[in-house]
Scaffold this active site. Structure first.
Site, PDB file in Angstrom:
ATOM      1  N   HIS A  83       0.826  -1.207   0.000  1.00  0.00           N
ATOM      2  CA  HIS A  83       0.000   0.000   0.000  1.00  0.00           C
ATOM      3  C   HIS A  83       0.861   1.259   0.000  1.00  0.00           C
ATOM      4  CE1 HIS A  83      -3.216   2.791   0.993  1.00  0.00           C
ATOM      5  NE2 HIS A  83      -4.085   1.803   0.862  1.00  0.00           N
ATOM      6  N   GLY A 164       4.357  21.431  12.018  1.00  0.00           N
ATOM      7  CA  GLY A 164       5.595  20.727  12.296  1.00  0.00           C
ATOM      8  C   GLY A 164       6.725  21.217  11.419  1.00  0.00           C
ATOM      9  N   PRO A 165       7.934  20.747  11.661  1.00  0.00           N
ATOM     10  CA  PRO A 165       9.117  21.204  10.920  1.00  0.00           C
ATOM     11  C   PRO A 165       9.193  20.584   9.527  1.00  0.00           C
ATOM     12  CG  PRO A 165       9.737  19.484  12.460  1.00  0.00           C
ATOM     13  CD  PRO A 165       8.284  19.762  12.714  1.00  0.00           C
ATOM     14  N   ALA A 166       9.875  21.297   8.633  1.00  0.00           N
ATOM     15  CA  ALA A 166      10.105  20.767   7.280  1.00  0.00           C
ATOM     16  C   ALA A 166      11.374  19.930   7.278  1.00  0.00           C
ATOM     17  CB  ALA A 166      10.206  21.920   6.291  1.00  0.00           C
ATOM     18  N   PHE A 168      13.069  15.898   7.771  1.00  0.00           N
ATOM     19  CA  PHE A 168      12.745  14.481   7.599  1.00  0.00           C
ATOM     20  C   PHE A 168      13.075  13.697   8.870  1.00  0.00           C
ATOM     21  CE2 PHE A 168      14.003  10.187   5.958  1.00  0.00           C
ATOM     22  CZ  PHE A 168      12.728   9.781   5.585  1.00  0.00           C
ATOM     23  N   TYR A 172       9.810   8.086  11.505  1.00  0.00           N
ATOM     24  CA  TYR A 172       8.366   8.336  11.463  1.00  0.00           C
ATOM     25  C   TYR A 172       7.842   8.677  10.067  1.00  0.00           C
ATOM     26  CZ  TYR A 172       3.782  10.224  12.738  1.00  0.00           C
ATOM     27  OH  TYR A 172       2.436  10.458  12.836  1.00  0.00           O
ATOM     28  N   GLY A 173       8.552   9.509   9.317  1.00  0.00           N
ATOM     29  CA  GLY A 173       8.028   9.979   8.040  1.00  0.00           C
ATOM     30  C   GLY A 173       7.121  11.171   8.245  1.00  0.00           C
TER      31      GLY A 173
END
Length: 537
Positions: A83, A164-166, A168, A172-173
């Site tokens: 998926h 939230g922050p930009a 990675f 978590y993703g």
């Protein structure tokens, strides 16, 4: 009365490790005010869909608690599955179920996204109704590139997260959240190949085969596949707006295409939960199509299940598959008076309290009047002796049945209106007069509604007196007198509350309407009794 209810359907990127699946379930169950309805794990997709409900406040807490558990236990850097996905909590939609607007669900998604981004320091994107940007409104747009492409995507200013922050977070993703209408996952079974099922899917899905060749049904996504477990193909679909494209229309369209391909349809399957309204819509469609006469809700549900073949893959239990039944409040909570036994209601009515009083009693009496009218109809319909009257009964019974059911909530509504008026009397300061005026108008409108609903019965009651089973003569007489008495009692409640109202225009208009209904009840009661007295059969 009923409380606000929102559904949350978070999709987590874990469908194989039962320990993790159970831990997320527990975090939802342990959230006060949340009720977990369904957990649907998939091993090949490595994904689990949870369904839970709660009020606007508790639903956000439940989603946050589940996300925090996923953050601790799921490592996306090691995740594989069929998926599409981009995060541990991949997508988290909020869906209006009862007494809530889409805007309230949008607010829930934004509150959830803001807190998730702040507390876990992960990127969160808004979609569907919560997003205002066309290029990032659909889930497939935001999830393009999936988890593996998220790090690069976050470097593009156009894909800065809403919360939230930009940055990675490899473990978590990212998460997509928003608000949408109730989605029904619906499959139609085809005794054919995957390719033949997909051909039908291309015909019916909104996207069709291409931009130049769209499909027939709006708000429908679909593909064809083969299910080894069932040993048959399916047209597998998501119905994004069942009010526009309901399951029964999809079933009929797929069946039509299957017949053109000389293929057999072997029922259909609803995956997960379904709104009661969707099945009642199907029932009404087949009732009209086949000229049936069914009023009972349980029988309507049974008809929909049978006509759509919903038992074809696994038993379809309405109590476990219809979301309205699963989240139905205890009647004693939502309608405490209506839920009482007759004995207990009478005892409460006769106790040392001002409510329940005459207004609630009037609603009870009027409902019993409509019920006795309907009963006389059922004592006539379907009997060989009165077979010639069946078509008339089909027209006469429904208004009585509807009024009977519609009046029941007013037993409690009248008492609530009185209690709200007492509360308004206790308001201090400049707001007191406006609070009292508002409460008084509600205390007037409730018994006036009892009168209006009851008034819809008279045409059927008169016709029933003319042709109904004469063996039920006394039942109909009692019913007509009860209906008139309920109207009279509600009228007295309207009048007594009008006395203290300062809005002269509202008072005059309401009194005129109430008096007209009262006079109509007097005339029609006399008409019903005279007709019955003069019947020769």
């Amino acid at each position: 009365m009923s409380k606000k209810l929102i559904e949350c359907v978070p999709n987590f990127s874990e469908g194989r490790d039962q320990t993790i699946i159970d831990a997320i379930s527990k975090s939802i169950r342990d959230t006060p005010g949340c009720t977990l309805l369904d957990v649907d794990p998939g091993k090949s997709t490595n994904r689990t869909v949870y369904t839970f409900v709660g009020c606007p406040t508790s639903i956000v807490e439940g989603a946050l608690n589940a996300a925090k558990t996923a953050y601790q236990l799921i490592d996306m850097s090691k995740h594989t599955g069929e998926h599409p996905r981009m995060g541990a909590l991949d997508v988290c939609p909020f869906v209006p179920i009862r007494d809530v607007t889409m805007e309230e669900c949008v607010n829930c998604s934004k509150e959830f996204g803001k807190r998730l981004g702040e507390e876990l320091k992960v990127p969160v994107f808004l979609y569907e109704e919560a997003s205002t940007q066309a290029y990032r409104k659909q889930l497939k747009q935001i999830r393009q590139g999936e988890y593996e492409g998220l790090e690069k995507k976050l470097q593009d200013p156009q894909w800065a997260p809403d919360f939230g922050p930009a940055s990675f977070v490899s473990r978590y993703g990212g998460t997509v959240t928003g608000a949408r209408s109730f989605l029904i996952a619906y499959n139609v079974n085809i005794l054919g190949t995957k390719e033949q099922a997909h051909r039908i899917a291309l015909n019916v899905r909104e996207a069709g085969r291409s931009d130049n060749e769209p499909g027939r049904l709006k708000f429908l996504k679909g593909i064809g596949w083969y299910v080894d477990e069932y040993n048959m193909a399916q047209v597998s679909m998501n119905l994004d707006n069942y009010l526009v494209t309901p399951p029964h229309i999809v079933f009929e369209e797929c069946s039509k295409d299957a017949r053109e391909l000389n293929l057999a349809v072997a029922g259909s399957e609803i995956v997960g939960l379904v709104p009661l309204e969707a099945l009642l819509m199907a029932a009404d469609y087949y009732i009209q199509k086949e000229n049936l006469f069914i009023l009972d809700e349980a029988l309507k549900v049974r008809l929909a299940i049978e006509r759509l073949g919903l038992n074809s893959c696994s038993p379809f239990n309405p109590k476990k598959r219809i979301i309205d039944y699963m989240v139905q409040e205890d009647l004693a909570v939502s309608q405490p008076l209506a839920a009482l036994s007759v004995k207990n209601f009478i005892e409460v009515l006769g106790s040392r309290t001002p409510a329940p009083g005459g207004g609630s009693a009037a609603a009870v009496v009027a409902a019993m009047g409509a019920a006795l009218g309907a009963m006389t109809g059922w004592m006539t319909y379907g009997k060989k002796k009165f077979e010639a009257l069946d078509s008339q009964m089909r027209a006469i019974i429904p208004p009585l049945d509807k009024a009977m059911k519609d009046l029941i909530p007013f037993i409690d509504a009248d008492t609530k209106a009185f209690n709200d008026y007492i509360k308004a009397m206790g308001v201090k300061g400049a707001e007191r007069e406006a609070a009292i005026d508002k409460a008084l108008k509600q205390a007037i409108n409730v018994p006036l509604s009892t009168m209006k609903i009851s008034n819809t019965c008279w045409e059927s009651m008169v016709e029933m007196a003319k042709v109904g089973n004469i063996a039920s003569k006394s039942d109909l007489e009692v019913g007509a007198k009860s209906l008139e008495t309920g109207i009279w009692g509600a009228h007295r409640n309207v009048c007594i509350n009008l006395q203290d109202l300062k809005d002269v225009q509202f008072k005059e208009k309401t009194l005129k309407e109430a008096n007209e209904i009262l006079e109509n009840a007097r005339i029609n009661l006399e008409k019903v009794l005279n007709i019955l007295d003069n019947r020769k059969d």
